[in-house]
Design a protein around this motif. Structure first.
Motif, mmCIF file in Angstrom:
data_model
loop_
_atom_site.group_PDB
_atom_site.id
_atom_site.type_symbol
_atom_site.label_atom_id
_atom_site.label_comp_id
_atom_site.label_asym_id
_atom_site.label_seq_id
_atom_site.Cartn_x
_atom_site.Cartn_y
_atom_site.Cartn_z
ATOM 1 N N PRO A 174 2.919 8.585 3.237
ATOM 2 C CA PRO A 174 2.645 9.708 2.334
ATOM 3 C C PRO A 174 1.179 9.707 1.918
ATOM 4 O O PRO A 174 0.514 8.671 2.008
ATOM 5 C CB PRO A 174 3.548 9.415 1.125
ATOM 6 C CG PRO A 174 3.739 7.935 1.139
ATOM 7 C CD PRO A 174 3.605 7.483 2.572
ATOM 8 N N GLY A 175 0.657 10.856 1.493
ATOM 9 C CA GLY A 175 -0.698 10.889 0.955
ATOM 10 C C GLY A 175 -0.767 10.002 -0.278
ATOM 11 O O GLY A 175 0.187 9.923 -1.055
ATOM 12 N N ARG A 176 -1.893 9.296 -0.452
ATOM 13 C CA ARG A 176 -2.006 8.403 -1.605
ATOM 14 C C ARG A 176 -2.028 9.224 -2.898
ATOM 15 O O ARG A 176 -2.575 10.321 -2.937
ATOM 16 C CB ARG A 176 -3.314 7.604 -1.518
ATOM 17 C CG ARG A 176 -3.222 6.399 -0.581
ATOM 18 C CD ARG A 176 -4.583 5.859 -0.266
ATOM 19 N NE ARG A 176 -5.358 5.468 -1.442
ATOM 20 C CZ ARG A 176 -5.152 4.368 -2.148
ATOM 21 N NH1 ARG A 176 -4.173 3.545 -1.820
ATOM 22 N NH2 ARG A 176 -5.910 4.077 -3.182
ATOM 23 N N PRO A 177 -1.450 8.628 -3.966
ATOM 24 C CA PRO A 177 -1.537 9.326 -5.252
ATOM 25 C C PRO A 177 -2.976 9.346 -5.748
ATOM 26 O O PRO A 177 -3.817 8.585 -5.263
ATOM 27 C CB PRO A 177 -0.641 8.494 -6.176
ATOM 28 C CG PRO A 177 -0.461 7.189 -5.506
ATOM 29 C CD PRO A 177 -0.703 7.380 -4.043
ATOM 30 N N ILE B 209 -6.798 21.834 -0.278
ATOM 31 C CA ILE B 209 -7.470 22.706 -1.246
ATOM 32 C C ILE B 209 -6.709 22.590 -2.567
ATOM 33 O O ILE B 209 -5.498 22.828 -2.616
ATOM 34 C CB ILE B 209 -7.468 24.176 -0.763
ATOM 35 C CG1 ILE B 209 -8.127 24.283 0.616
ATOM 36 C CG2 ILE B 209 -8.143 25.087 -1.790
ATOM 37 C CD1 ILE B 209 -9.565 23.814 0.698
ATOM 38 N N GLY B 210 -7.413 22.195 -3.598
ATOM 39 C CA GLY B 210 -6.753 21.989 -4.882
ATOM 40 C C GLY B 210 -7.284 22.925 -5.938
ATOM 41 O O GLY B 210 -7.748 24.038 -5.646
ATOM 42 N N GLU B 211 -7.251 22.459 -7.175
ATOM 43 C CA GLU B 211 -7.779 23.252 -8.273
ATOM 44 C C GLU B 211 -9.303 23.315 -8.159
ATOM 45 O O GLU B 211 -9.908 22.441 -7.530
ATOM 46 C CB GLU B 211 -7.313 22.701 -9.625
ATOM 47 C CG GLU B 211 -7.425 21.205 -9.841
ATOM 48 C CD GLU B 211 -6.270 20.397 -9.226
ATOM 49 O OE1 GLU B 211 -6.204 20.325 -7.973
ATOM 50 O OE2 GLU B 211 -5.493 19.796 -9.977
ATOM 51 N N GLU B 212 -9.914 24.323 -8.782
ATOM 52 C CA GLU B 212 -11.346 24.558 -8.616
ATOM 53 C C GLU B 212 -12.182 23.310 -8.913
ATOM 54 O O GLU B 212 -13.105 22.971 -8.142
ATOM 55 C CB GLU B 212 -11.744 25.698 -9.551
ATOM 56 C CG GLU B 212 -12.930 26.485 -9.085
ATOM 57 C CD GLU B 212 -13.208 27.652 -10.037
ATOM 58 O OE1 GLU B 212 -12.253 28.379 -10.403
ATOM 59 O OE2 GLU B 212 -14.385 27.799 -10.423
ATOM 60 N N LYS C 150 -5.507 14.673 -6.649
ATOM 61 C CA LYS C 150 -4.816 14.316 -5.413
ATOM 62 C C LYS C 150 -4.954 15.455 -4.402
ATOM 63 O O LYS C 150 -4.317 16.503 -4.555
ATOM 64 C CB LYS C 150 -3.342 14.040 -5.716
ATOM 65 C CG LYS C 150 -2.569 13.551 -4.511
ATOM 66 C CD LYS C 150 -1.095 13.301 -4.844
ATOM 67 C CE LYS C 150 -0.347 12.836 -3.606
ATOM 68 N NZ LYS C 150 1.036 13.272 -3.583
ATOM 69 N N LEU C 151 -5.807 15.229 -3.418
ATOM 70 C CA LEU C 151 -5.985 16.221 -2.346
ATOM 71 C C LEU C 151 -5.524 15.603 -1.022
ATOM 72 O O LEU C 151 -6.144 15.779 0.016
ATOM 73 C CB LEU C 151 -7.459 16.656 -2.254
ATOM 74 C CG LEU C 151 -8.069 17.280 -3.522
ATOM 75 C CD1 LEU C 151 -9.503 17.735 -3.265
ATOM 76 C CD2 LEU C 151 -7.227 18.452 -4.034
ATOM 77 N N SER C 152 -4.431 14.844 -1.085
ATOM 78 C CA SER C 152 -4.016 14.073 0.093
ATOM 79 C C SER C 152 -2.677 14.498 0.676
ATOM 80 O O SER C 152 -2.253 13.936 1.685
ATOM 81 C CB SER C 152 -3.954 12.583 -0.279
ATOM 82 O OG SER C 152 -3.094 12.404 -1.382
ATOM 83 N N VAL D 97 -11.404 11.694 -6.130
ATOM 84 C CA VAL D 97 -10.637 12.634 -5.307
ATOM 85 C C VAL D 97 -9.959 11.854 -4.187
ATOM 86 O O VAL D 97 -10.632 11.265 -3.347
ATOM 87 C CB VAL D 97 -11.549 13.674 -4.612
ATOM 88 C CG1 VAL D 97 -10.729 14.846 -4.107
ATOM 89 C CG2 VAL D 97 -12.646 14.147 -5.523
ATOM 90 N N THR D 98 -8.639 11.873 -4.163
ATOM 91 C CA THR D 98 -7.937 11.170 -3.085
ATOM 92 C C THR D 98 -7.686 12.148 -1.942
ATOM 93 O O THR D 98 -7.092 13.215 -2.153
ATOM 94 C CB THR D 98 -6.596 10.619 -3.602
ATOM 95 O OG1 THR D 98 -6.884 9.816 -4.749
ATOM 96 C CG2 THR D 98 -5.919 9.763 -2.560
ATOM 97 N N VAL D 99 -8.158 11.788 -0.735
ATOM 98 C CA VAL D 99 -7.983 12.645 0.443
ATOM 99 C C VAL D 99 -7.104 11.904 1.449
ATOM 100 O O VAL D 99 -6.659 10.789 1.181
ATOM 101 C CB VAL D 99 -9.363 13.018 1.053
ATOM 102 C CG1 VAL D 99 -10.161 13.862 0.080
ATOM 103 C CG2 VAL D 99 -10.135 11.767 1.464
ATOM 104 N N ARG D 100 -6.889 12.508 2.620
ATOM 105 C CA ARG D 100 -5.992 11.872 3.587
ATOM 106 C C ARG D 100 -6.749 11.456 4.849
ATOM 107 O O ARG D 100 -7.066 12.302 5.685
ATOM 108 C CB ARG D 100 -4.867 12.856 3.938
ATOM 109 C CG ARG D 100 -3.893 12.346 4.953
ATOM 110 C CD ARG D 100 -3.144 11.129 4.418
ATOM 111 N NE ARG D 100 -2.701 10.284 5.501
ATOM 112 C CZ ARG D 100 -1.531 10.382 6.107
ATOM 113 N NH1 ARG D 100 -0.658 11.267 5.719
ATOM 114 N NH2 ARG D 100 -1.218 9.563 7.094
#
Ligand SMILES: Cc1ncc(COP(=O)(O)O)c(C=O)c1O
Length: 360
Positions: free
Chosen positions: A20-23, A339-342, A33-35, A325-328
């Motif tokens: 799973p994407g990391r928290p 794409i998350g919140e602004e 969390k952008l993962s 910012v956590t990405v994957r």
């Protein structure tokens, strides 16, 4: 006591576990969390209310046939009730599709890299994964995929838009491909990110399936509709495929909370799709921002962007994590950024810019 352990199927050896994407990182001042390609918006009040109301009877089993949801979907997509099958997320339905079609000796074809569950569910079934590399532009190579079909092929996934690259296949090339696939091979159009598509040349799988009995379409409430935590997805497919899905699904897999929240989401579609519109606008901003910084970014029609970073993947992901910012990351290949919140997107863009300045 005997020393031997229970015999497990040899096919399970070496199956990678789903990552799973990391928290979001804990402890920092900011953490986004952008993962996991989730929807950053909290549940709509009306949707939340229907889930809470359903929670009042969770001592009871849910409606096995998902009657309310299936009726709503049949109206929404103008398809017969018998052409719908629901499951625990679209990944649950995808697993049923593989189980229903493919076993030992059979082959499942898909592009690679693509959704990481495909190799797992294929191998759990005992079938052989046939992975066809994406083109250098990170797009499905449909000619090569058609060329990979053998008399053992039972199922082909076409992930449109593709996870993790966001790239799409367009109408003419898809139709051409489908014309080459034998009619006894099932093609699954995985449209988990369908609602984020703005390119008019990308076909709606539900329009394609109507006169092609060997095409099934997978959709989910996890992304645009923001119900990832409730686990509900569905397939639109002709008989006998849809009937086989209903047979192979885990009984009572879709909770009443999920069913009722999905119905409420379909009824609040205007508002939800308005949110999708904002995310699409943010996607444009992130894409343009990255291109302006000098990155090569494949054109994306999903709620994420892909950076093919090769050997710099781990460093880039670590820099993002340190910034909050956590990405994957996909080690050695690239990084997928949802794409998350602004504010999250701003922070990501600043981090990417700083990283680029460092490596130049
Ligand atoms: C292409 C694709 N298909 C299916 C899924 C499964 O989503 P869910 O099981 O939440 O419906 C995902 C989730 O990331 C995905 O990226």
């Amino acid at each position: 006591m005997s020393e031997t352990s229970p015999k497990l199927r040899a096919e399970l050896d070496g199956i990678p576990t789903y990552k799973p994407g990391r928290p979001a990182a804990a402890g920092g001042t900011v953490a986004y969390k952008l993962s996991s390609n989730e929807n950053p918006y909290p549940p709509l009040p009306g949707v939340m209310e229907s889930a809470i109301a359903a929670a009042g009877s969770f001592n009871r089993y849910p409606d096995l046939a998902c009657t309310g949801l299936v009726n709503e979907l049949a109206n929404r997509f103008d398809v017969p009730l018998e052409h719908l099958a629901t499951g625990t997320g679209s990944v649950g339905v995808a697993q049923s599709l593989v189980q229903a079609t493919s076993g030992p000796g059979d082959e499942v074809v898909y592009a690679w890299r693509s959704f990481e569950a495909y190799p797992i569910i294929t191998r759990i079934s005992g079938a052989r994964p046939v992975e066809v590399p994406l083109t250098p532009g990170d797009v499905h190579d449909l000619d090569a995929m058609a060329g990979a079909i053998t008399d053992r092929t039972r199922l082909i996934f076409v992930c449109n838009p593709n996870n993790p690259t966001g790239t799409v296949v367009r109408r003419a090339e898809l139709e051409r491909f489908l014309d080459r696939v034998p009619s006894d091979v099932l093609v699954v159009l995985d449209e988990a990110y369908r609602e984020f598509i703005r390119d008019p040349e990308v076909p709606d799988g539900v329009a394609i399936y109507r006169d092609r009995p060997n095409v099934a379409v997978l959709r989910t409430f996890s992304k645009a509709y923001g119900l990832a935590g409730l686990r509900v997805g569905f397939a639109v497919a002709h008989e006998p495929v849809a009937a086989a899905l209903r047979k192979t699904a885990v009984p009572f897999g879709v909770s009443q909370l999920a069913q009722d929240a999905a119905v409420a989401s379909l009824r609040a579609e205007d508002e939800l799709l308005g949110r999708v519109g904002s995310l699409v606008a943010e996607r444009g901003r992130v894409y343009e921002g990255l291109v302006k910084q000098g990155w090569t970014v494949p054109e994306t029609q999903a709620n994420f962007v892909w950076l093919r970073l090769g050997g710099r993947t781990a460093d880039f992901a670590a820099a993002c994590e340190a910034a909050g910012v956590t990405v994957r990351p996909f080690p050695g290949e690239g990084v997928r950024i949802t794409i998350g919140e602004e504010e999250a997107n701003d922070l990501f863009l600043r981090t990417a810019e700083a990283f680029r300045a460092k490596i130049q």
